[in-house]
Enzyme design. Structure first.
Site, PDB file in Angstrom:
ATOM      1  N   CYS A 176      -9.561 -11.296   4.903  1.00  0.00           N
ATOM      2  CA  CYS A 176      -8.743 -11.486   6.108  1.00  0.00           C
ATOM      3  C   CYS A 176      -9.562 -11.294   7.389  1.00  0.00           C
ATOM      4  CB  CYS A 176      -7.562 -10.538   6.092  1.00  0.00           C
ATOM      5  SG  CYS A 176      -8.027  -8.824   5.803  1.00  0.00           S
ATOM      6  N   HIS A 208      -5.180  -5.389  11.541  1.00  0.00           N
ATOM      7  CA  HIS A 208      -6.514  -4.961  11.948  1.00  0.00           C
ATOM      8  C   HIS A 208      -6.704  -5.342  13.427  1.00  0.00           C
ATOM      9  CE1 HIS A 208      -7.568  -4.689   7.667  1.00  0.00           C
ATOM     10  NE2 HIS A 208      -7.372  -5.989   7.491  1.00  0.00           N
TER      11      HIS A 208
HETATM   12  N1  LIG Z   1      -3.540  -7.153   1.079  1.00  0.00           N
HETATM   13  C1  LIG Z   1      -4.380  -7.618   1.976  1.00  0.00           C
HETATM   14  O1  LIG Z   1      -4.321  -7.212   3.128  1.00  0.00           O
HETATM   15  C2  LIG Z   1      -5.395  -8.639   1.642  1.00  0.00           C
HETATM   16  C3  LIG Z   1      -5.877  -8.808   0.362  1.00  0.00           C
HETATM   17  N2  LIG Z   1      -6.841  -9.729   0.115  1.00  0.00           N
HETATM   18  C4  LIG Z   1      -7.372  -9.901  -1.227  1.00  0.00           C
HETATM   19  O2  LIG Z   1      -6.379 -10.561  -2.024  1.00  0.00           O
HETATM   20  C5  LIG Z   1      -6.474 -10.121  -3.376  1.00  0.00           C
HETATM   21  C6  LIG Z   1      -5.124  -9.577  -3.794  1.00  0.00           C
HETATM   22  O3  LIG Z   1      -4.811  -8.450  -2.990  1.00  0.00           O
HETATM   23  P1  LIG Z   1      -3.316  -7.948  -2.798  1.00  0.00           P
HETATM   24  O4  LIG Z   1      -2.380  -9.095  -2.773  1.00  0.00           O
HETATM   25  O5  LIG Z   1      -3.344  -7.011  -1.654  1.00  0.00           O
HETATM   26  O6  LIG Z   1      -3.102  -7.125  -4.130  1.00  0.00           O
HETATM   27  P2  LIG Z   1      -1.742  -6.490  -4.670  1.00  0.00           P
HETATM   28  O7  LIG Z   1      -2.120  -5.243  -5.364  1.00  0.00           O
HETATM   29  O8  LIG Z   1      -0.705  -6.454  -3.611  1.00  0.00           O
HETATM   30  O9  LIG Z   1      -1.244  -7.551  -5.757  1.00  0.00           O
HETATM   31  C7  LIG Z   1      -1.974  -7.800  -6.912  1.00  0.00           C
HETATM   32  C8  LIG Z   1      -1.073  -8.470  -7.937  1.00  0.00           C
HETATM   33  O10 LIG Z   1      -1.850  -8.782  -9.093  1.00  0.00           O
HETATM   34  C9  LIG Z   1      -1.116  -8.403 -10.274  1.00  0.00           C
HETATM   35  N3  LIG Z   1      -2.080  -8.128 -11.326  1.00  0.00           N
HETATM   36  C10 LIG Z   1      -2.825  -7.027 -11.504  1.00  0.00           C
HETATM   37  N4  LIG Z   1      -3.629  -7.191 -12.577  1.00  0.00           N
HETATM   38  C11 LIG Z   1      -3.383  -8.416 -13.070  1.00  0.00           C
HETATM   39  C12 LIG Z   1      -3.887  -9.157 -14.173  1.00  0.00           C
HETATM   40  N5  LIG Z   1      -4.845  -8.667 -14.962  1.00  0.00           N
HETATM   41  N6  LIG Z   1      -3.390 -10.396 -14.396  1.00  0.00           N
HETATM   42  C13 LIG Z   1      -2.438 -10.905 -13.593  1.00  0.00           C
HETATM   43  N7  LIG Z   1      -1.915 -10.241 -12.531  1.00  0.00           N
HETATM   44  C14 LIG Z   1      -2.392  -9.009 -12.284  1.00  0.00           C
HETATM   45  C15 LIG Z   1      -0.302  -7.231  -9.844  1.00  0.00           C
HETATM   46  O11 LIG Z   1       0.818  -7.141 -10.674  1.00  0.00           O
HETATM   47  P3  LIG Z   1       1.408  -5.736 -11.162  1.00  0.00           P
HETATM   48  O12 LIG Z   1       1.843  -5.016  -9.911  1.00  0.00           O
HETATM   49  O13 LIG Z   1       2.544  -6.160 -12.014  1.00  0.00           O
HETATM   50  O14 LIG Z   1       0.288  -5.066 -11.890  1.00  0.00           O
HETATM   51  C16 LIG Z   1       0.083  -7.627  -8.420  1.00  0.00           C
HETATM   52  O15 LIG Z   1       1.216  -8.458  -8.470  1.00  0.00           O
HETATM   53  C17 LIG Z   1      -7.636  -9.118  -3.393  1.00  0.00           C
HETATM   54  O16 LIG Z   1      -8.823  -9.818  -3.679  1.00  0.00           O
HETATM   55  C18 LIG Z   1      -7.672  -8.607  -1.958  1.00  0.00           C
HETATM   56  O17 LIG Z   1      -8.918  -8.090  -1.577  1.00  0.00           O
HETATM   57  C19 LIG Z   1      -7.298 -10.585   1.076  1.00  0.00           C
HETATM   58  C20 LIG Z   1      -6.830 -10.488   2.356  1.00  0.00           C
HETATM   59  C21 LIG Z   1      -5.893  -9.466   2.737  1.00  0.00           C
HETATM   60  O1  LIG Z   2      -9.496  -8.507   3.230  1.00  0.00           O
HETATM   61  C1  LIG Z   2      -9.118  -7.460   3.763  1.00  0.00           C
HETATM   62  O2  LIG Z   2      -9.905  -6.670   4.536  1.00  0.00           O
HETATM   63  P1  LIG Z   2     -11.467  -6.875   4.798  1.00  0.00           P
HETATM   64  O3  LIG Z   2     -11.637  -8.204   5.485  1.00  0.00           O
HETATM   65  O4  LIG Z   2     -11.836  -5.760   5.709  1.00  0.00           O
HETATM   66  O5  LIG Z   2     -12.162  -6.822   3.462  1.00  0.00           O
HETATM   67  C2  LIG Z   2      -7.763  -6.940   3.465  1.00  0.00           C
HETATM   68  O6  LIG Z   2      -7.233  -6.229   4.553  1.00  0.00           O
HETATM   69  C3  LIG Z   2      -7.816  -6.096   2.213  1.00  0.00           C
HETATM   70  O7  LIG Z   2      -8.538  -4.975   2.517  1.00  0.00           O
HETATM   71  P2  LIG Z   2      -8.482  -3.686   1.576  1.00  0.00           P
HETATM   72  O8  LIG Z   2      -9.647  -3.815   0.644  1.00  0.00           O
HETATM   73  O9  LIG Z   2      -8.617  -2.548   2.528  1.00  0.00           O
HETATM   74  O10 LIG Z   2      -7.148  -3.680   0.870  1.00  0.00           O
END
Ligand SMILES: NC(=O)C1=CN([C@@H]2O[C@H](COP(=O)(O)OP(=O)(O)OC[C@H]3O[C@@H](n4cnc5c(N)ncnc54)[C@H](OP(=O)(O)O)[C@@H]3O)[C@@H](O)[C@H]2O)C=CC1
Ligand SMILES: O=C(OP(=O)(O)O)[C@H](O)COP(=O)(O)O
Length: 340
Positions: A140, A220
Protein backbone atom coordinates in the site's frame (compact mmCIF):
# COMPACT_ATOMS: atom_id res chain seq x y z
CA UNK A 1 -15.90 -12.64 -18.56
CA UNK A 2 -12.64 -13.06 -16.65
CA UNK A 3 -13.15 -15.67 -13.91
CA UNK A 4 -11.42 -14.50 -10.72
CA UNK A 5 -10.72 -16.50 -7.55
CA UNK A 6 -9.72 -14.85 -4.28
CA UNK A 7 -7.44 -17.00 -2.14
CA UNK A 8 -7.60 -15.32 1.28
CA UNK A 9 -10.86 -13.50 1.97
CA UNK A 10 -9.58 -11.01 4.55
CA UNK A 11 -8.98 -7.25 4.64
CA UNK A 12 -7.69 -7.03 1.06
CA UNK A 13 -9.40 -10.10 -0.40
CA UNK A 14 -12.92 -9.04 0.55
CA UNK A 15 -12.38 -5.60 -0.99
CA UNK A 16 -10.96 -7.02 -4.20
CA UNK A 17 -13.94 -9.42 -4.39
CA UNK A 18 -16.42 -6.54 -4.13
CA UNK A 19 -14.47 -4.48 -6.67
CA UNK A 20 -14.43 -7.41 -9.13
CA UNK A 21 -18.18 -7.75 -8.73
CA UNK A 22 -18.62 -4.11 -9.84
CA UNK A 23 -16.62 -4.62 -13.07
CA UNK A 24 -18.45 -5.44 -16.32
CA UNK A 25 -15.73 -7.78 -17.60
CA UNK A 26 -14.98 -10.01 -14.61
CA UNK A 27 -16.75 -12.25 -12.13
CA UNK A 28 -15.94 -13.95 -8.81
CA UNK A 29 -15.91 -17.77 -8.99
CA UNK A 30 -14.99 -18.25 -5.36
CA UNK A 31 -13.26 -16.98 -2.24
CA UNK A 32 -11.34 -18.87 0.44
CA UNK A 33 -10.79 -18.95 4.18
CA UNK A 34 -9.34 -21.34 6.70
CA UNK A 35 -11.74 -20.62 9.59
CA UNK A 36 -15.52 -20.11 9.76
CA UNK A 37 -15.10 -16.61 11.25
CA UNK A 38 -16.79 -13.27 10.47
CA UNK A 39 -15.74 -12.89 6.84
CA UNK A 40 -17.03 -16.38 6.04
CA UNK A 41 -20.50 -15.07 6.94
CA UNK A 42 -19.93 -12.08 4.67
CA UNK A 43 -18.99 -14.41 1.79
CA UNK A 44 -22.23 -16.29 2.41
CA UNK A 45 -24.24 -13.04 2.49
CA UNK A 46 -22.62 -11.97 -0.82
CA UNK A 47 -23.37 -15.39 -2.39
CA UNK A 48 -19.68 -15.99 -3.10
CA UNK A 49 -18.90 -19.73 -3.23
CA UNK A 50 -16.61 -20.36 -0.25
CA UNK A 51 -13.68 -22.77 -0.58
CA UNK A 52 -11.35 -23.88 2.19
CA UNK A 53 -7.64 -24.60 2.22
CA UNK A 54 -7.99 -27.72 4.39
CA UNK A 55 -11.06 -29.88 3.65
CA UNK A 56 -10.71 -31.68 7.00
CA UNK A 57 -12.07 -28.44 8.54
CA UNK A 58 -15.34 -28.70 6.58
CA UNK A 59 -17.27 -29.93 9.61
CA UNK A 60 -16.45 -26.72 11.51
CA UNK A 61 -17.95 -24.71 8.64
CA UNK A 62 -20.98 -27.06 8.49
CA UNK A 63 -21.57 -26.52 12.22
CA UNK A 64 -21.38 -22.75 11.72
CA UNK A 65 -24.00 -22.97 8.97
CA UNK A 66 -21.59 -21.89 6.24
CA UNK A 67 -21.74 -23.93 3.04
CA UNK A 68 -18.38 -25.07 1.66
CA UNK A 69 -18.12 -25.34 -2.13
CA UNK A 70 -14.91 -27.39 -2.07
CA UNK A 71 -11.15 -27.11 -1.66
CA UNK A 72 -8.89 -24.28 -2.83
CA UNK A 73 -7.78 -26.71 -5.55
CA UNK A 74 -11.39 -26.96 -6.74
CA UNK A 75 -11.62 -23.15 -6.78
CA UNK A 76 -8.46 -22.88 -8.86
CA UNK A 77 -9.90 -25.33 -11.39
CA UNK A 78 -12.80 -22.91 -11.95
CA UNK A 79 -10.82 -19.68 -12.47
CA UNK A 80 -8.67 -17.93 -15.07
CA UNK A 81 -6.72 -15.96 -12.50
CA UNK A 82 -6.29 -16.08 -8.72
CA UNK A 83 -5.67 -13.12 -6.43
CA UNK A 84 -3.64 -14.37 -3.48
CA UNK A 85 -4.54 -12.21 -0.48
CA UNK A 86 -3.38 -14.58 2.22
CA UNK A 87 -1.22 -13.16 5.03
CA UNK A 88 2.32 -12.15 4.02
CA UNK A 89 4.60 -15.17 3.58
CA UNK A 90 1.81 -17.69 2.94
CA UNK A 91 1.31 -16.52 -0.63
CA UNK A 92 4.80 -17.65 -1.68
CA UNK A 93 4.02 -21.15 -0.44
CA UNK A 94 0.87 -21.15 -2.59
CA UNK A 95 2.79 -20.61 -5.82
CA UNK A 96 3.18 -24.37 -6.39
CA UNK A 97 -0.62 -24.74 -6.19
CA UNK A 98 -1.11 -22.12 -8.89
CA UNK A 99 1.54 -23.62 -11.14
CA UNK A 100 -0.07 -27.05 -10.77
CA UNK A 101 -3.50 -25.65 -11.61
CA UNK A 102 -2.08 -23.72 -14.58
CA UNK A 103 -3.71 -20.44 -13.53
CA UNK A 104 -2.37 -16.90 -13.58
CA UNK A 105 -1.70 -15.45 -10.12
CA UNK A 106 -1.42 -12.04 -8.47
CA UNK A 107 0.20 -11.65 -5.05
CA UNK A 108 0.08 -8.70 -2.66
CA UNK A 109 2.84 -6.59 -1.12
CA UNK A 110 3.40 -8.83 1.91
CA UNK A 111 5.28 -11.12 -0.48
CA UNK A 112 8.72 -10.40 -1.88
CA UNK A 113 9.26 -9.30 -5.48
CA UNK A 114 10.73 -12.74 -6.23
CA UNK A 115 7.40 -14.50 -5.70
CA UNK A 116 6.35 -13.32 -9.16
CA UNK A 117 9.53 -11.75 -10.57
CA UNK A 118 7.44 -8.75 -11.58
CA UNK A 119 6.01 -5.93 -9.41
CA UNK A 120 3.03 -3.90 -10.58
CA UNK A 121 1.69 -0.36 -10.29
CA UNK A 122 -1.12 0.70 -12.67
CA UNK A 123 0.21 4.15 -13.54
CA UNK A 124 3.85 3.02 -13.87
CA UNK A 125 4.16 -0.31 -15.66
CA UNK A 126 0.72 -1.60 -16.76
CA UNK A 127 2.02 -2.34 -20.26
CA UNK A 128 4.80 -4.57 -18.91
CA UNK A 129 2.19 -6.76 -17.19
CA UNK A 130 0.30 -7.60 -20.37
CA UNK A 131 0.01 -11.35 -20.83
CA UNK A 132 2.13 -12.22 -17.78
CA UNK A 133 1.32 -15.31 -15.71
CA UNK A 134 2.52 -13.91 -12.38
CA UNK A 135 2.66 -10.46 -10.80
CA UNK A 136 2.89 -8.86 -7.37
CA UNK A 137 0.93 -5.69 -6.66
CA UNK A 138 3.31 -3.66 -4.50
CA UNK A 139 2.39 -2.81 -0.90
CA UNK A 140 0.00 0.00 0.00
CA UNK A 141 2.73 2.50 0.90
CA UNK A 142 4.80 1.57 -2.13
CA UNK A 143 1.74 1.99 -4.35
CA UNK A 144 1.17 5.49 -2.94
CA UNK A 145 4.82 6.40 -3.47
CA UNK A 146 4.92 5.03 -7.02
CA UNK A 147 1.84 7.05 -8.03
CA UNK A 148 3.16 10.41 -6.86
CA UNK A 149 6.76 9.82 -7.98
CA UNK A 150 5.62 8.78 -11.47
CA UNK A 151 3.44 11.88 -11.76
CA UNK A 152 6.25 14.25 -10.81
CA UNK A 153 8.94 12.37 -12.74
CA UNK A 154 6.87 12.50 -15.95
CA UNK A 155 6.65 16.30 -15.69
CA UNK A 156 9.98 17.47 -14.25
CA UNK A 157 12.20 14.43 -13.87
CA UNK A 158 13.11 13.34 -10.34
CA UNK A 159 16.75 13.40 -9.24
CA UNK A 160 16.20 11.94 -5.75
CA UNK A 161 13.31 11.07 -3.43
CA UNK A 162 13.36 11.04 0.36
CA UNK A 163 10.23 9.79 2.07
CA UNK A 164 9.21 8.90 5.61
CA UNK A 165 6.24 6.63 6.16
CA UNK A 166 4.35 7.14 9.42
CA UNK A 167 2.54 3.83 9.41
CA UNK A 168 -0.63 2.79 11.15
CA UNK A 169 -0.10 0.06 13.77
CA UNK A 170 -2.76 -2.31 12.46
CA UNK A 171 -6.04 -2.29 10.57
CA UNK A 172 -9.15 -1.26 12.56
CA UNK A 173 -10.18 -4.88 13.13
CA UNK A 174 -6.71 -6.07 14.15
CA UNK A 175 -7.27 -5.98 17.91
CA UNK A 176 -4.07 -7.82 18.74
CA UNK A 177 -1.69 -5.44 17.00
CA UNK A 178 0.06 -2.40 18.36
CA UNK A 179 1.86 -0.42 19.56
CA UNK A 180 -0.54 0.98 22.19
CA UNK A 181 1.81 3.64 23.50
CA UNK A 182 5.01 3.98 21.53
CA UNK A 183 6.53 5.27 18.34
CA UNK A 184 8.28 2.27 16.83
CA UNK A 185 11.11 2.53 14.33
CA UNK A 186 10.04 -0.06 11.77
CA UNK A 187 12.61 -0.86 10.72
CA UNK A 188 15.32 0.86 12.75
CA UNK A 189 17.62 0.34 9.76
CA UNK A 190 17.52 2.58 6.70
CA UNK A 191 16.15 2.19 4.09
CA UNK A 192 12.77 0.62 4.89
CA UNK A 193 11.53 -1.91 2.32
CA UNK A 194 9.56 0.82 0.51
CA UNK A 195 12.54 2.36 -1.32
CA UNK A 196 13.77 -0.90 -2.89
CA UNK A 197 10.13 -1.80 -3.59
CA UNK A 198 9.61 1.47 -5.49
CA UNK A 199 12.72 0.56 -7.49
CA UNK A 200 11.19 -2.83 -8.33
CA UNK A 201 8.61 -0.81 -10.31
CA UNK A 202 10.61 2.33 -11.20
CA UNK A 203 14.23 1.10 -11.33
CA UNK A 204 15.69 4.43 -12.42
CA UNK A 205 14.40 6.37 -9.38
CA UNK A 206 16.92 7.21 -6.62
CA UNK A 207 15.07 6.97 -3.33
CA UNK A 208 15.73 6.65 0.40
CA UNK A 209 12.84 5.70 2.69
CA UNK A 210 12.39 5.52 6.44
CA UNK A 211 9.39 4.14 8.34
CA UNK A 212 7.85 4.34 11.80
CA UNK A 213 4.74 2.80 13.33
CA UNK A 214 2.36 4.81 15.53
CA UNK A 215 -0.71 3.85 17.60
CA UNK A 216 -3.43 4.48 15.02
CA UNK A 217 -5.43 2.30 12.62
CA UNK A 218 -6.97 4.54 9.98
CA UNK A 219 -4.30 5.40 7.46
CA UNK A 220 -0.61 5.85 6.86
CA UNK A 221 0.88 9.34 6.42
CA UNK A 222 3.86 10.09 4.16
CA UNK A 223 6.29 12.98 4.38
CA UNK A 224 7.70 13.19 0.85
CA UNK A 225 10.54 15.31 -0.51
CA UNK A 226 11.77 15.17 -4.11
CA UNK A 227 14.72 16.88 -5.80
CA UNK A 228 13.51 17.78 -9.29
CA UNK A 229 15.66 17.78 -12.42
CA UNK A 230 14.23 21.20 -13.34
CA UNK A 231 12.48 23.93 -11.33
CA UNK A 232 8.77 23.38 -10.79
CA UNK A 233 5.80 25.29 -9.46
CA UNK A 234 3.23 24.50 -6.80
CA UNK A 235 0.41 25.50 -9.17
CA UNK A 236 1.51 22.98 -11.82
CA UNK A 237 1.78 20.16 -9.24
CA UNK A 238 -1.76 20.94 -8.07
CA UNK A 239 -2.96 20.99 -11.68
CA UNK A 240 -1.35 17.60 -12.40
CA UNK A 241 -2.84 16.05 -9.27
CA UNK A 242 -6.27 17.44 -10.17
CA UNK A 243 -6.16 15.55 -13.48
CA UNK A 244 -4.80 12.27 -12.09
CA UNK A 245 -7.29 9.40 -11.74
CA UNK A 246 -5.56 7.84 -8.72
CA UNK A 247 -4.34 10.87 -6.76
CA UNK A 248 -6.75 13.02 -4.78
CA UNK A 249 -6.31 16.52 -3.45
CA UNK A 250 -7.29 17.24 0.13
CA UNK A 251 -8.29 20.87 -0.40
CA UNK A 252 -6.98 23.36 2.12
CA UNK A 253 -10.48 24.84 2.35
CA UNK A 254 -11.86 21.59 3.82
CA UNK A 255 -9.84 22.31 6.95
CA UNK A 256 -8.76 18.65 7.03
CA UNK A 257 -5.34 18.24 8.63
CA UNK A 258 -5.43 14.63 9.88
CA UNK A 259 -6.14 11.04 8.87
CA UNK A 260 -9.14 11.02 11.23
CA UNK A 261 -10.87 13.96 9.53
CA UNK A 262 -10.00 12.58 6.11
CA UNK A 263 -11.55 9.20 6.97
CA UNK A 264 -14.69 10.98 8.20
CA UNK A 265 -14.82 12.96 4.93
CA UNK A 266 -14.52 9.81 2.83
CA UNK A 267 -17.20 8.14 4.94
CA UNK A 268 -19.51 11.11 4.38
CA UNK A 269 -18.88 10.84 0.64
CA UNK A 270 -20.50 7.41 0.89
CA UNK A 271 -17.50 5.37 -0.21
CA UNK A 272 -17.93 1.66 0.56
CA UNK A 273 -16.18 0.80 3.85
CA UNK A 274 -15.03 4.48 3.80
CA UNK A 275 -12.26 3.41 1.42
CA UNK A 276 -9.85 6.01 0.04
CA UNK A 277 -8.65 4.30 -3.14
CA UNK A 278 -6.54 7.29 -4.19
CA UNK A 279 -3.56 9.03 -2.55
CA UNK A 280 -4.77 11.90 -0.38
CA UNK A 281 -2.29 14.72 -1.03
CA UNK A 282 -2.75 17.68 1.31
CA UNK A 283 -3.00 20.80 -0.85
CA UNK A 284 -1.78 23.00 1.99
CA UNK A 285 1.43 20.96 2.27
CA UNK A 286 2.52 21.18 -1.36
CA UNK A 287 5.59 23.36 -1.40
CA UNK A 288 7.95 23.93 -4.33
CA UNK A 289 11.16 25.90 -3.88
CA UNK A 290 12.77 25.79 -7.34
CA UNK A 291 13.89 22.14 -7.63
CA UNK A 292 12.74 21.11 -4.14
CA UNK A 293 9.22 19.62 -3.76
CA UNK A 294 7.70 18.68 -0.40
CA UNK A 295 4.25 17.33 0.48
CA UNK A 296 2.23 15.21 2.90
CA UNK A 297 0.03 12.42 1.58
CA UNK A 298 -2.34 10.06 3.38
CA UNK A 299 -2.56 6.46 2.19
CA UNK A 300 -5.48 4.25 3.15
CA UNK A 301 -3.72 0.92 3.57
CA UNK A 302 -6.84 -1.22 3.09
CA UNK A 303 -7.91 0.44 -0.15
CA UNK A 304 -5.29 1.74 -2.58
CA UNK A 305 -4.02 -1.66 -3.74
CA UNK A 306 -7.55 -2.86 -4.51
CA UNK A 307 -8.01 -0.78 -7.66
CA UNK A 308 -4.46 -1.63 -8.76
CA UNK A 309 -5.26 -5.33 -8.43
CA UNK A 310 -8.27 -4.91 -10.73
CA UNK A 311 -6.08 -3.26 -13.39
CA UNK A 312 -3.44 -5.96 -12.94
CA UNK A 313 -6.05 -8.65 -13.67
CA UNK A 314 -6.93 -6.99 -16.99
CA UNK A 315 -3.32 -6.43 -17.98
CA UNK A 316 -2.36 -10.04 -17.28
CA UNK A 317 -5.41 -11.35 -19.12
CA UNK A 318 -4.54 -9.03 -22.02
CA UNK A 319 -8.14 -7.92 -22.45
CA UNK A 320 -7.32 -4.20 -22.22
CA UNK A 321 -3.88 -3.13 -23.37
CA UNK A 322 -4.13 0.63 -22.81
CA UNK A 323 -3.45 1.49 -19.14
CA UNK A 324 -5.59 4.62 -19.07
CA UNK A 325 -8.52 2.62 -20.41
CA UNK A 326 -8.35 0.04 -17.63
CA UNK A 327 -7.82 2.67 -14.93
CA UNK A 328 -10.85 4.61 -16.21
CA UNK A 329 -13.01 1.47 -16.39
CA UNK A 330 -12.03 0.37 -12.88
CA UNK A 331 -12.78 3.80 -11.45
CA UNK A 332 -16.03 4.23 -13.39
CA UNK A 333 -17.31 0.78 -12.40
CA UNK A 334 -16.70 1.59 -8.75
CA UNK A 335 -18.41 4.95 -9.18
CA UNK A 336 -15.19 6.59 -8.07
CA UNK A 337 -13.49 9.82 -8.99
CA UNK A 338 -10.72 11.10 -6.73
CA UNK A 339 -11.47 13.74 -4.11
CA UNK A 340 -10.67 17.25 -5.32
N1 LIG B 1 -4.15 -4.97 5.41
C1 LIG B 1 -3.43 -4.08 4.76
O1 LIG B 1 -3.37 -2.93 5.17
C2 LIG B 1 -2.67 -4.43 3.54
C3 LIG B 1 -2.26 -5.71 3.26
N2 LIG B 1 -1.53 -5.97 2.15
C4 LIG B 1 -1.08 -7.32 1.86
O2 LIG B 1 -2.20 -8.10 1.44
C5 LIG B 1 -2.03 -9.46 1.85
C6 LIG B 1 -3.22 -9.86 2.69
O3 LIG B 1 -3.26 -9.05 3.86
P1 LIG B 1 -4.60 -8.84 4.69
O4 LIG B 1 -5.77 -8.80 3.78
O5 LIG B 1 -4.35 -7.70 5.59
O6 LIG B 1 -4.64 -10.17 5.54
P2 LIG B 1 -5.83 -10.70 6.47
O7 LIG B 1 -5.19 -11.40 7.59
O8 LIG B 1 -6.81 -9.62 6.74
O9 LIG B 1 -6.57 -11.77 5.55
C7 LIG B 1 -5.93 -12.94 5.14
C8 LIG B 1 -6.97 -13.95 4.69
O10 LIG B 1 -6.30 -15.11 4.21
C9 LIG B 1 -6.95 -16.29 4.75
N3 LIG B 1 -5.96 -17.35 4.80
C10 LIG B 1 -4.99 -17.54 5.70
N4 LIG B 1 -4.26 -18.63 5.36
C11 LIG B 1 -4.78 -19.11 4.22
C12 LIG B 1 -4.47 -20.22 3.39
N5 LIG B 1 -3.44 -21.02 3.65
N6 LIG B 1 -5.24 -20.43 2.29
C13 LIG B 1 -6.27 -19.62 2.01
N7 LIG B 1 -6.62 -18.55 2.78
C14 LIG B 1 -5.87 -18.31 3.87
C15 LIG B 1 -7.47 -15.85 6.07
O11 LIG B 1 -8.55 -16.66 6.42
P3 LIG B 1 -8.81 -17.15 7.92
O12 LIG B 1 -9.05 -15.89 8.72
O13 LIG B 1 -10.03 -17.98 7.77
O14 LIG B 1 -7.58 -17.89 8.32
C16 LIG B 1 -7.91 -14.42 5.78
O15 LIG B 1 -9.21 -14.45 5.22
C17 LIG B 1 -0.67 -9.49 2.56
O16 LIG B 1 0.32 -9.79 1.61
C18 LIG B 1 -0.50 -8.06 3.05
O17 LIG B 1 0.84 -7.69 3.27
C19 LIG B 1 -1.27 -5.02 1.21
C20 LIG B 1 -1.69 -3.73 1.41
C21 LIG B 1 -2.36 -3.34 2.62
O1 LIG C 1 1.37 -2.90 2.73
C1 LIG C 1 1.25 -2.36 3.84
O2 LIG C 1 2.20 -1.60 4.43
P1 LIG C 1 3.68 -1.36 3.87
O3 LIG C 1 3.56 -0.67 2.54
O4 LIG C 1 4.31 -0.45 4.87
O5 LIG C 1 4.35 -2.70 3.77
C2 LIG C 1 0.04 -2.64 4.65
O6 LIG C 1 -0.30 -1.55 5.46
C3 LIG C 1 0.27 -3.90 5.46
O7 LIG C 1 1.23 -3.60 6.39
P2 LIG C 1 1.46 -4.55 7.66
O8 LIG C 1 2.55 -5.49 7.27
O9 LIG C 1 1.86 -3.60 8.74
O10 LIG C 1 0.15 -5.24 7.97
Amino acid sequence: MIRVAINGYGTIGKRVADAVTCQPDMTIVGVSKTKPSAEAYIAKARNFPLYIADLSKKEEFDKAGIPVAGSVGDMLAACDIVVDATPGGIGAKNRALYEKAGVKAIWQGGEDHDVAGFSFSSSCNYSDAIGRDYARVVSCNTTGLCRIIKLVDSEYGVRKVRATMIRRGGDPGDIKRGPIDAIVLNPVTIPSHHGPDVQSVLPEIKITTTALIVPTTMMHMHVVQMDLKQPGTRERIIELISKNPRIGLVRKATGITSTAELKEYVMDLGRPRSDLWENGVFEGSISVDEDDLCLFQAIHQEADVVVETIDCIRAMMGTITIPEESIALTNHSLGFSPIR
